[in-house]
Write an enzyme that holds these catalytic residues in place. Structure first.
Site, PDB file in Angstrom:
ATOM      1  N   HIS A   1     -37.412  36.173 -26.807  1.00 22.21           N
ATOM      2  CA  HIS A   1     -38.865  35.485 -27.322  1.00 22.21           C
ATOM      3  C   HIS A   1     -39.293  36.109 -28.432  1.00 22.21           C
ATOM      4  O   HIS A   1     -39.939  35.451 -29.527  1.00 22.21           O
ATOM      5  CB  HIS A   1     -39.658  35.341 -26.382  1.00 22.21           C
ATOM      6  CG  HIS A   1     -39.524  34.407 -25.148  1.00 22.21           C
ATOM      7  ND1 HIS A   1     -39.861  34.654 -23.851  1.00 22.21           N
ATOM      8  CD2 HIS A   1     -39.040  32.977 -25.229  1.00 22.21           C
ATOM      9  CE1 HIS A   1     -39.509  33.337 -23.218  1.00 22.21           C
ATOM     10  NE2 HIS A   1     -38.972  32.595 -24.140  1.00 22.21           N
TER      11      HIS A   1
ATOM     12  N   ARG B   1     -24.765  35.728 -22.277  1.00 23.00           N
ATOM     13  CA  ARG B   1     -25.671  36.020 -23.504  1.00 23.00           C
ATOM     14  C   ARG B   1     -27.026  36.911 -23.181  1.00 23.00           C
ATOM     15  O   ARG B   1     -27.683  37.333 -23.978  1.00 23.00           O
ATOM     16  CB  ARG B   1     -26.051  34.673 -23.958  1.00 23.00           C
ATOM     17  CG  ARG B   1     -26.695  33.812 -22.713  1.00 23.00           C
ATOM     18  CD  ARG B   1     -27.230  32.433 -23.492  1.00 23.00           C
ATOM     19  NE  ARG B   1     -27.410  31.492 -22.291  1.00 23.00           N
ATOM     20  CZ  ARG B   1     -28.027  30.342 -22.379  1.00 23.00           C
ATOM     21  NH1 ARG B   1     -28.677  30.193 -23.586  1.00 23.00           N
ATOM     22  NH2 ARG B   1     -27.925  29.455 -21.603  1.00 23.00           N
TER      23      ARG B   1
ATOM     24  N   CYS C   1     -27.928  22.154 -30.846  1.00 25.25           N
ATOM     25  CA  CYS C   1     -29.360  22.398 -30.292  1.00 25.25           C
ATOM     26  C   CYS C   1     -29.252  23.834 -29.926  1.00 25.25           C
ATOM     27  O   CYS C   1     -30.432  24.332 -29.279  1.00 25.25           O
ATOM     28  CB  CYS C   1     -29.905  21.340 -29.152  1.00 25.25           C
ATOM     29  SG  CYS C   1     -28.462  21.802 -27.600  1.00 25.25           S
TER      30      CYS C   1
ATOM     31  N   ASN D   1     -25.429  27.981 -27.338  1.00 19.68           N
ATOM     32  CA  ASN D   1     -26.178  28.947 -26.404  1.00 19.68           C
ATOM     33  C   ASN D   1     -24.970  29.131 -25.410  1.00 19.68           C
ATOM     34  O   ASN D   1     -24.398  30.300 -25.159  1.00 19.68           O
ATOM     35  CB  ASN D   1     -27.440  28.678 -25.719  1.00 19.68           C
ATOM     36  CG  ASN D   1     -28.603  28.667 -26.536  1.00 19.68           C
ATOM     37  OD1 ASN D   1     -28.307  29.010 -27.671  1.00 19.68           O
ATOM     38  ND2 ASN D   1     -29.596  28.050 -26.199  1.00 19.68           N
ATOM     39  N   ASP D   2     -24.570  28.338 -24.884  1.00 16.78           N
ATOM     40  CA  ASP D   2     -23.248  28.191 -23.541  1.00 16.78           C
ATOM     41  C   ASP D   2     -22.054  28.368 -24.224  1.00 16.78           C
ATOM     42  O   ASP D   2     -21.307  29.384 -23.933  1.00 16.78           O
ATOM     43  CB  ASP D   2     -23.509  27.056 -22.685  1.00 16.78           C
ATOM     44  CG  ASP D   2     -24.723  27.453 -21.646  1.00 16.78           C
ATOM     45  OD1 ASP D   2     -24.585  28.539 -21.150  1.00 16.78           O
ATOM     46  OD2 ASP D   2     -25.209  26.517 -21.451  1.00 16.78           O
TER      47      ASP D   2
ATOM     48  N   GLU E   1     -20.761  22.284 -24.581  1.00 23.70           N
ATOM     49  CA  GLU E   1     -21.185  23.481 -24.416  1.00 23.70           C
ATOM     50  C   GLU E   1     -20.238  24.257 -23.717  1.00 23.70           C
ATOM     51  O   GLU E   1     -20.523  25.564 -23.573  1.00 23.70           O
ATOM     52  CB  GLU E   1     -22.522  23.538 -23.726  1.00 23.70           C
ATOM     53  CG  GLU E   1     -22.536  22.801 -22.457  1.00 23.70           C
ATOM     54  CD  GLU E   1     -24.302  22.931 -21.845  1.00 23.70           C
ATOM     55  OE1 GLU E   1     -24.788  23.661 -22.265  1.00 23.70           O
ATOM     56  OE2 GLU E   1     -24.452  21.917 -21.318  1.00 23.70           O
TER      57      GLU E   1
ATOM     58  N   ARG F   1     -31.923  15.410 -21.457  1.00 24.68           N
ATOM     59  CA  ARG F   1     -30.809  16.066 -20.817  1.00 24.68           C
ATOM     60  C   ARG F   1     -30.995  16.197 -19.194  1.00 24.68           C
ATOM     61  O   ARG F   1     -31.967  16.392 -18.801  1.00 24.68           O
ATOM     62  CB  ARG F   1     -30.776  17.660 -21.167  1.00 24.68           C
ATOM     63  CG  ARG F   1     -29.418  18.171 -20.573  1.00 24.68           C
ATOM     64  CD  ARG F   1     -29.071  19.730 -21.151  1.00 24.68           C
ATOM     65  NE  ARG F   1     -30.017  20.535 -20.300  1.00 24.68           N
ATOM     66  CZ  ARG F   1     -30.165  21.736 -20.670  1.00 24.68           C
ATOM     67  NH1 ARG F   1     -29.315  22.331 -21.878  1.00 24.68           N
ATOM     68  NH2 ARG F   1     -31.149  22.559 -20.219  1.00 24.68           N
TER      69      ARG F   1
ATOM     70  N   ARG G   1     -35.104  19.548 -21.675  1.00 28.87           N
ATOM     71  CA  ARG G   1     -34.674  20.174 -20.698  1.00 28.87           C
ATOM     72  C   ARG G   1     -35.320  19.847 -19.333  1.00 28.87           C
ATOM     73  O   ARG G   1     -36.345  20.495 -18.732  1.00 28.87           O
ATOM     74  CB  ARG G   1     -34.662  21.880 -20.689  1.00 28.87           C
ATOM     75  CG  ARG G   1     -33.851  22.452 -21.782  1.00 28.87           C
ATOM     76  CD  ARG G   1     -34.153  23.883 -22.022  1.00 28.87           C
ATOM     77  NE  ARG G   1     -33.123  24.683 -22.760  1.00 28.87           N
ATOM     78  CZ  ARG G   1     -33.394  25.132 -24.078  1.00 28.87           C
ATOM     79  NH1 ARG G   1     -34.417  25.247 -24.665  1.00 28.87           N
ATOM     80  NH2 ARG G   1     -32.227  25.614 -24.710  1.00 28.87           N
TER      81      ARG G   1
END
Ligand code: PEP
Ligand code: MG
Length: 587
Positions: A193, A476, A513, A465-466, A442, A335, A299
């Protein structure tokens, strides 16, 4: 001159004297007399109220300066503050073990951490950092009169560089960034973050340095080079001169905010669609504020925080409908639940936790019965979600997206489920409009079979990300291998191109994304690779727009062609930084 390599999360070159901040303070344990127990618990409560006031005021100032989406980071902390597992648990320990409040708070935190550690999900691990931040603040308030970071930074004479073991969002929000030119931390990754916050503040930053806070001495002269991803201790004259030249050239990016509601485009007019990733329906306001054209990733698993069986059909319908109406005429890509079995089970075992906390626990990152695979084995849960979505569809522009798809079979089965849900609605006399159906790309298998998947879906969304962690076999969130989590790895770039081409051949839209898109330099490369649709955290949209406006799509395409021929991440990074030259993203 000594170079410390890290992960550059926000570009720029700055120098200054180091201020060292160590957040992880040790807490002493001591026993208290029975007569002191109530006073100790009162002290705990007092610290909780002070913490609440501080967080509310930090939240308000962040909302003012940086917008509501970043301020929302502190909502989760405010919710955690009232979690049964924290202060009430600490009070119970004070009573039971007759220990001081500081120790009890740490104990409660360790117990909570053990629950977090069970989960492989990286976002959740990073939220564990938020709990640690909160616990640090509670402990700080227990020790009255102790210097706060703001006190610490108030007396800083000259422009400084903050070197911390960890820079949590609440601390970052308290730093006076007119005095602090940049920061470096031992901990952290690109998706942390604070990295997102640093990019929004446009403060050069390098994270993941492991021991910078130990190696660098207070007052030592340091340079943060965000683009080169390193911290240089005791820089030579030549480097300092380069920093000074850069400072002269630097134009303050005051325009970023004014750009908010202008559609994104490159300097030569290539239109880029920018949407927002959100987790809670409340985040919609932040997305709109930031000028998102739609929601590219909702999400939905965060809904499961509402109750152990998931929220019911009507409640979900109202939530989806509210989002669709709120975002109209922009589209909302929902999603379907992306959790794994353990997370569902564990959630049921700990029902009354705070929304933010439980919701994070729902985030899936394991390889197994997760995402669409899990939904297919839980038709009761899945059908409720699909019916609610289909009912809501007529209130706006909805797209339904399946996560964690590894093959066409799963997609076909999911389509059958949608047909079942429509049939059920028809039996009830409700008609559902046709809704575009897409998949997240992903898992490497999905990327390799993108041509096959493209025949059976209406759109793709690349989840880097995945995709990066599964393609490169790197968790990650694992700090030990964070240097190998490389969005610029040739394999990742090739996969992205492969997916983009497969989509183009079938004429279906493809967006990206993953967190990668919120890094302006990486975004420029992605545009060069042919992508024109992105979805990212709302706080990154302004900077992204600015970076795009500074670039020419022809230059970016030529740069991407050169980069696709390069064999190593290092060469790719150098070419990228060289090609972006003195543009906004590197300055
Ligand atoms: C991704 O995997 O890139 C993604 C956007 O989804 P999440 O981070 O929720 O797994
Ligand atoms: Mg994912």
């Amino acid at each position: 001159m000594k170079r410390l390599p890290g992960i550059g999360v926000s570009p720029g070159l700055v120098s200054g004297r180091a201020v060292i901040l160590i957040q992880r303070t040790k807490v002493l344990r001591h026993r208290i007399a029975p007569a002191r127990v109530e006073a100790e618990i009162a002290r705990l409560e007092e610290s909780r109220s002070r913490t609440r006031e501080q967080l509310a005021s930090i939240r308000a100032s962040v909302a003012l300066r940086l917008g509501p989406d970043l301020a929302a980071l502190f909502d989760a902390q405010l919710l955690m503050l009232d979690d049964e597992m924290l202060v009430p648990r600490a009070a119970a320990l004070v009573r039971r073990d007759r220990v001081n409040a500081e120790w009890a708070v740490q104990q409660a935190f360790h117990e909570m951490s053990a629950v977090f550690d069970e989960v492989a999900d990286p976002y959740l691990r990073e939220r564990k950092g938020d709990v640690a931040d909160l616990v640090g603040r509670l402990s700080m308030n227990l020790r009255r009169g102790v210097m706060t970071p703001r006190d610490l930074l108030r007396d800083v004479e000259e422009a400084s560089i903050l070197i911390a073991d960890e820079l949590t969002p609440s601390l970052a929000a308290q730093v006076d960034w007119t005095r602090v030119r940049g920061f470096a931390t031992d901990a952290g990754s690109r998706t942390y973050h604070t990295a997102i916050l640093a990019r929004s503040l446009e403060v050069p930053a390098v994270v993941g340095l492991h021991d910078a806070s130990r190696v660098i001495q207070p007052g030592q002269l340091v340079v943060i080079d965000g683009a080169a991803q390193e911290v240089i201790v005791d820089p030579d004259e030549e480097l300092l001169a380069r920093v000074a030249r850069g400072a002269e050239d630097h134009q303050p990016a005051a325009g970023a905010e004014a750009e908010r509601h202008r559609p994104a485009a490159t300097a030569d007019g290539l239109r880029i669609r920018l949407e927002a990733n959100i987790e809670f329906p409340d985040d919609l306001a932040a997305a709109r504020y930031a000028g998102a054209e739609g929601i590219g990733l909702y999400r939905s698993e965060f809904l499961l925080a509402e109750g152990s069986e998931g929220v019911g059909e009507d409640a979900q319908y109202e939530i989806y409908r509210g989002m669709l109406e709120g975002m109209a005429p922009g589209s909302v890509t929902v999603r379907t639940f992306d959790v794994d079995e353990d997370q569902l089970v564990r959630r049921a075992a700990h029902p009354p936790l705070t929304a933010g906390w439980v919701a994070d626990e729902e985030r899936g990152s394991r390889q197994g019965l997760r995402g669409l695979r899990l939904s297919l084995t839980r038709p009761e849960l899945f059908q409720v979600q699909l019916r609610a979505l289909l009912r809501a569809a007529r209130h706006g522009t909805l797209r339904i997206m399946f996560p964690f798809v590894s093959g066409v079979e799963q997609l076909r089965e999911a389509r059958r489920m949608i047909a079942d849900a429509s049939a059920e609605l028809a039996r009830r006399g409700e008609t559902a409009p046709a809704v575009p159906i897409g998949v997240m790309i992903e898992i490497p298998a999905a990327a390799y079979t993108a041509d096959l998947l493209a025949r059976e879906v209406d759109f793709f969304t690349i989840g880097t990300n995945d995709l990066i962690q599964y393609c490169l076999a790197v968790d990650r969130a694992d700090e030990r291998v964070s240097h190998l989590y490389q969005p610029l790895h040739p394999a990742i770039l090739r996969m992205i191109v492969m997916v983009r081409r497969a989509a183009a051949r079938r004429g279906i839209p493809v967006s990206l994304c993953g967190e990668m898109a919120s890094d302006p330099a990486l975004l420029a490369l992605l545009v060069g690779l042919g992508l024109t649709e992105f979805s990212m955290t709302p706080g990154a949209l302004g900077v992204a727009k600015q970076a795009l406006a500074d670039a020419s799509s022809g230059d970016l395409r030529r740069m991407a062609r050169r980069i696709l021929r390069l064999p190593t991440v290092g060469e790719i990074e150098r070419e990228l930084m060289h090609a972006l030259g003195r543009s906004h993203v590197e300055s």
